[in-house]
Structures are given as structure tokens and as C-alpha cells.
Design a protein around this motif. Structure first.
Motif, PDB file in Angstrom:
ATOM      1  N   ILE A 141     -14.540   6.874   7.555  1.00  0.00           N
ATOM      2  CA  ILE A 141     -15.313   5.991   6.682  1.00  0.00           C
ATOM      3  C   ILE A 141     -14.514   4.718   6.455  1.00  0.00           C
ATOM      4  O   ILE A 141     -13.510   4.724   5.746  1.00  0.00           O
ATOM      5  N   PRO A 142     -14.935   3.604   7.070  1.00  0.00           N
ATOM      6  CA  PRO A 142     -14.209   2.350   6.836  1.00  0.00           C
ATOM      7  C   PRO A 142     -14.621   1.742   5.489  1.00  0.00           C
ATOM      8  O   PRO A 142     -15.788   1.754   5.122  1.00  0.00           O
ATOM      9  N   VAL A 143     -13.629   1.245   4.761  1.00  0.00           N
ATOM     10  CA  VAL A 143     -13.894   0.573   3.490  1.00  0.00           C
ATOM     11  C   VAL A 143     -13.154  -0.758   3.524  1.00  0.00           C
ATOM     12  O   VAL A 143     -11.927  -0.792   3.613  1.00  0.00           O
ATOM     13  N   GLN A 144     -13.929  -1.839   3.474  1.00  0.00           N
ATOM     14  CA  GLN A 144     -13.365  -3.188   3.502  1.00  0.00           C
ATOM     15  C   GLN A 144     -12.902  -3.602   2.104  1.00  0.00           C
ATOM     16  O   GLN A 144     -13.328  -3.010   1.118  1.00  0.00           O
ATOM     17  N   PRO A 145     -12.048  -4.638   2.009  1.00  0.00           N
ATOM     18  CA  PRO A 145     -11.647  -5.119   0.680  1.00  0.00           C
ATOM     19  C   PRO A 145     -12.878  -5.481  -0.154  1.00  0.00           C
ATOM     20  O   PRO A 145     -13.845  -6.062   0.362  1.00  0.00           O
ATOM     21  N   ASN A 146     -12.864  -5.079  -1.417  1.00  0.00           N
ATOM     22  CA  ASN A 146     -13.939  -5.351  -2.376  1.00  0.00           C
ATOM     23  C   ASN A 146     -15.282  -4.727  -2.018  1.00  0.00           C
ATOM     24  O   ASN A 146     -16.300  -5.085  -2.593  1.00  0.00           O
ATOM     25  N   GLU A 147     -15.310  -3.815  -1.062  1.00  0.00           N
ATOM     26  CA  GLU A 147     -16.542  -3.123  -0.691  1.00  0.00           C
ATOM     27  C   GLU A 147     -16.638  -1.820  -1.478  1.00  0.00           C
ATOM     28  O   GLU A 147     -15.636  -1.220  -1.841  1.00  0.00           O
ATOM     29  N   GLN A 148     -17.873  -1.386  -1.739  1.00  0.00           N
ATOM     30  CA  GLN A 148     -18.104  -0.130  -2.442  1.00  0.00           C
ATOM     31  C   GLN A 148     -18.982   0.765  -1.580  1.00  0.00           C
ATOM     32  O   GLN A 148     -20.000   0.328  -1.052  1.00  0.00           O
ATOM     33  N   LYS A 149     -18.562   2.032  -1.431  1.00  0.00           N
ATOM     34  CA  LYS A 149     -19.346   3.014  -0.682  1.00  0.00           C
ATOM     35  C   LYS A 149     -19.434   4.287  -1.494  1.00  0.00           C
ATOM     36  O   LYS A 149     -18.590   4.556  -2.342  1.00  0.00           O
ATOM     37  N   GLU A 150     -20.465   5.080  -1.209  1.00  0.00           N
ATOM     38  CA  GLU A 150     -20.678   6.338  -1.934  1.00  0.00           C
ATOM     39  C   GLU A 150     -20.998   7.455  -0.962  1.00  0.00           C
ATOM     40  O   GLU A 150     -21.564   7.224   0.103  1.00  0.00           O
TER      41      GLU A 150
ATOM     42  N   LEU B  65       0.822  -1.208   0.000  1.00  0.00           N
ATOM     43  CA  LEU B  65       0.000   0.000   0.000  1.00  0.00           C
ATOM     44  C   LEU B  65       0.857   1.259   0.000  1.00  0.00           C
ATOM     45  O   LEU B  65       0.545   2.236  -0.677  1.00  0.00           O
ATOM     46  N   LYS B  66       1.940   1.241   0.751  1.00  0.00           N
ATOM     47  CA  LYS B  66       2.830   2.402   0.771  1.00  0.00           C
ATOM     48  C   LYS B  66       3.431   2.655  -0.604  1.00  0.00           C
ATOM     49  O   LYS B  66       3.758   3.778  -0.949  1.00  0.00           O
ATOM     50  N   MET B  67       3.564   1.620  -1.390  1.00  0.00           N
ATOM     51  CA  MET B  67       4.097   1.743  -2.748  1.00  0.00           C
ATOM     52  C   MET B  67       2.984   2.059  -3.752  1.00  0.00           C
ATOM     53  O   MET B  67       3.238   2.229  -4.929  1.00  0.00           O
ATOM     54  N   GLY B  68       1.721   2.092  -3.274  1.00  0.00           N
ATOM     55  CA  GLY B  68       0.602   2.420  -4.152  1.00  0.00           C
ATOM     56  C   GLY B  68      -0.031   1.209  -4.808  1.00  0.00           C
ATOM     57  O   GLY B  68      -0.904   1.347  -5.660  1.00  0.00           O
ATOM     58  N   ILE B  69       0.383   0.017  -4.415  1.00  0.00           N
ATOM     59  CA  ILE B  69      -0.171  -1.213  -4.991  1.00  0.00           C
ATOM     60  C   ILE B  69      -1.340  -1.683  -4.128  1.00  0.00           C
ATOM     61  O   ILE B  69      -1.208  -1.798  -2.917  1.00  0.00           O
ATOM     62  N   GLY B  70      -2.478  -1.952  -4.743  1.00  0.00           N
ATOM     63  CA  GLY B  70      -3.628  -2.472  -4.009  1.00  0.00           C
ATOM     64  C   GLY B  70      -4.398  -1.436  -3.212  1.00  0.00           C
ATOM     65  O   GLY B  70      -5.189  -1.786  -2.352  1.00  0.00           O
ATOM     66  N   MET B  71      -4.169  -0.157  -3.508  1.00  0.00           N
ATOM     67  CA  MET B  71      -4.913   0.885  -2.808  1.00  0.00           C
ATOM     68  C   MET B  71      -6.359   0.885  -3.294  1.00  0.00           C
ATOM     69  O   MET B  71      -6.657   0.416  -4.384  1.00  0.00           O
TER      70      MET B  71
ATOM     71  N   LYS C 204     -17.297   7.692  -5.220  1.00  0.00           N
ATOM     72  CA  LYS C 204     -17.429   6.254  -4.975  1.00  0.00           C
ATOM     73  C   LYS C 204     -16.082   5.716  -4.524  1.00  0.00           C
ATOM     74  O   LYS C 204     -15.051   6.018  -5.115  1.00  0.00           O
ATOM     75  N   PHE C 205     -16.106   4.934  -3.457  1.00  0.00           N
ATOM     76  CA  PHE C 205     -14.918   4.302  -2.922  1.00  0.00           C
ATOM     77  C   PHE C 205     -15.010   2.804  -3.180  1.00  0.00           C
ATOM     78  O   PHE C 205     -16.015   2.179  -2.857  1.00  0.00           O
ATOM     79  N   PHE C 206     -13.965   2.231  -3.741  1.00  0.00           N
ATOM     80  CA  PHE C 206     -13.897   0.796  -3.981  1.00  0.00           C
ATOM     81  C   PHE C 206     -12.744   0.251  -3.143  1.00  0.00           C
ATOM     82  O   PHE C 206     -11.607   0.725  -3.264  1.00  0.00           O
ATOM     83  N   GLY C 207     -13.016  -0.748  -2.296  1.00  0.00           N
ATOM     84  CA  GLY C 207     -12.014  -1.292  -1.390  1.00  0.00           C
ATOM     85  C   GLY C 207     -10.795  -1.857  -2.096  1.00  0.00           C
ATOM     86  O   GLY C 207     -10.875  -2.352  -3.215  1.00  0.00           O
ATOM     87  N   GLY C 208      -9.637  -1.775  -1.431  1.00  0.00           N
ATOM     88  CA  GLY C 208      -8.376  -2.286  -1.961  1.00  0.00           C
ATOM     89  C   GLY C 208      -8.024  -3.631  -1.349  1.00  0.00           C
ATOM     90  O   GLY C 208      -8.903  -4.451  -1.069  1.00  0.00           O
ATOM     91  N   LEU C 209      -6.737  -3.864  -1.100  1.00  0.00           N
ATOM     92  CA  LEU C 209      -6.267  -5.145  -0.564  1.00  0.00           C
ATOM     93  C   LEU C 209      -6.603  -5.362   0.901  1.00  0.00           C
ATOM     94  O   LEU C 209      -6.905  -6.475   1.310  1.00  0.00           O
ATOM     95  N   ILE C 210      -6.512  -4.302   1.691  1.00  0.00           N
ATOM     96  CA  ILE C 210      -6.770  -4.439   3.123  1.00  0.00           C
ATOM     97  C   ILE C 210      -7.806  -3.395   3.541  1.00  0.00           C
ATOM     98  O   ILE C 210      -8.009  -2.403   2.849  1.00  0.00           O
ATOM     99  N   PRO C 211      -8.452  -3.610   4.691  1.00  0.00           N
ATOM    100  CA  PRO C 211      -9.396  -2.604   5.179  1.00  0.00           C
ATOM    101  C   PRO C 211      -8.667  -1.283   5.441  1.00  0.00           C
ATOM    102  O   PRO C 211      -7.535  -1.283   5.925  1.00  0.00           O
ATOM    103  N   GLN C 212      -9.295  -0.190   5.084  1.00  0.00           N
ATOM    104  CA  GLN C 212      -8.731   1.133   5.319  1.00  0.00           C
ATOM    105  C   GLN C 212      -9.847   2.064   5.767  1.00  0.00           C
ATOM    106  O   GLN C 212     -11.013   1.784   5.557  1.00  0.00           O
ATOM    107  N   LYS C 213      -9.441   3.174   6.355  1.00  0.00           N
ATOM    108  CA  LYS C 213     -10.401   4.218   6.716  1.00  0.00           C
ATOM    109  C   LYS C 213     -10.010   5.496   6.011  1.00  0.00           C
ATOM    110  O   LYS C 213      -8.839   5.845   5.931  1.00  0.00           O
ATOM    111  N   ILE C 214     -11.021   6.178   5.526  1.00  0.00           N
ATOM    112  CA  ILE C 214     -10.814   7.511   4.983  1.00  0.00           C
ATOM    113  C   ILE C 214     -10.989   8.452   6.168  1.00  0.00           C
ATOM    114  O   ILE C 214     -12.050   8.487   6.792  1.00  0.00           O
ATOM    115  N   ARG C 215      -9.946   9.187   6.492  1.00  0.00           N
ATOM    116  CA  ARG C 215      -9.948  10.059   7.670  1.00  0.00           C
ATOM    117  C   ARG C 215     -10.391  11.478   7.343  1.00  0.00           C
ATOM    118  O   ARG C 215     -10.902  12.187   8.196  1.00  0.00           O
TER     119      ARG C 215
END
Length: 132
Positions: A75-84, A7-13, A36-47
Motif C-alpha cells: 500500500i503506497p502512501v504519499q506525503p500528506n495522503e490519507q488512505k483507509e 524516518l529511522k529516528m521516528g521523525i516524520g513517519m 487510517k494511514f496519514f502520509g509522512g515526510l516521504i512516500p512509503q509503502k506498507i508491506r
């Protein structure tokens, strides 16, 4: 651990899509759009996210933030989850901005977990009130 490094390298964000309800607006009106937010490799939060209306002068290649709106959130976004979510941004009147030779963009900047940042930009056309 490997996923966080990727993720730090920008892969799977997570992927972020920014859209506006219209492609052309008038000075003094309101821009409405969606994110629209589409989940990446790991769960993340938009702060936090910032929505900016940017004027880019074609003659001197300078950018200026005309309007800005910041949202602090969690806003938590899980892998493969979509939020708007939706946003509105007021376009200044003709007296407040010099529209000659400017291109306009809506730019969204996102602050994520682990101090990662992402930006998305979409072009919009802003016409003087007398035309269109």
C-alpha cells in the motif's frame, strides 16, 4: 538522504489511526474496525500489517495473543495522503479464552519500507455472552 535518516529516528513517519466500530463486544462475535494511514515526510509503502487481539492479565501482567490476522500488501502512501482499510477479527468463544481478570486490546503492527515498524493499540471490552 536526511529524510530517510529522520524516518529511522521516528521523525516524520506516517501516522496510523486504529478504530473499532464498537467499544464493547461479546465472546464469539466479530470485531469490525478500520485503519487510517496519514502520509509522512516521504512516500512509503506498507508491506505487511498484523491485527492482533491481545488479552492482558491484570494479576500477573502477562499478555497473550488470542487471535491474529496478517495481511501481506503493498500500500503506497504519499506525503500528506490519507488512505483507509477495514479489518475483521473473530473473538473466541468463552470455552477458548479465560476472560477473568483480562483487559483486551486490538493491536496493529505495521512493517513499512526501509524495515521500519510501527504499532498502534486500542482497548476493547469483551463481555461474556450471557451479559450486556
Amino acid at each position: 538522504m536526511l529524510k530517510k535518516y529522520a524516518l529511522k529516528m521516528g521523525i516524520g513517519m506516517k501516522k496510523i489511526h486504529l478504530s473499532t466500530n464498537e467499544k464493547e463486544y461479546k465472546e464469539g462475535h466479530i470485531i469490525e474496525g478500520g485503519i487510517k494511514f496519514f502520509g509522512g515526510l516521504i512516500p512509503q509503502k506498507i508491506r505487511r500489517y498484523d491485527i492482533d487481539l491481545i488479552a492482558c492479565n491484570q494479576k500477573n501482567d502477562k499478555e497473550e495473543i488470542v487471535r491474529s490476522h496478517s495481511v501481506f500488501c503493498s500500500i503506497p502512501v504519499q506525503p500528506n495522503e490519507q488512505k483507509e482499510t477495514v479489518f475483521t477479527l473473530e473473538i473466541p468463544s468463552a470455552n477458548e479464552m479465560n476472560a477473568q481478570d483480562n483487559d483486551y486490546y486490538i493491536q496493529a503492527n505495521f512493517k513499512l519500507d526501509h524495515k521500519l515498524e510501527q504499532s498502534v493499540r486500542v482497548a476493547v471490552k469483551i463481555s461474556p455472552l450471557a451479559t450486556m
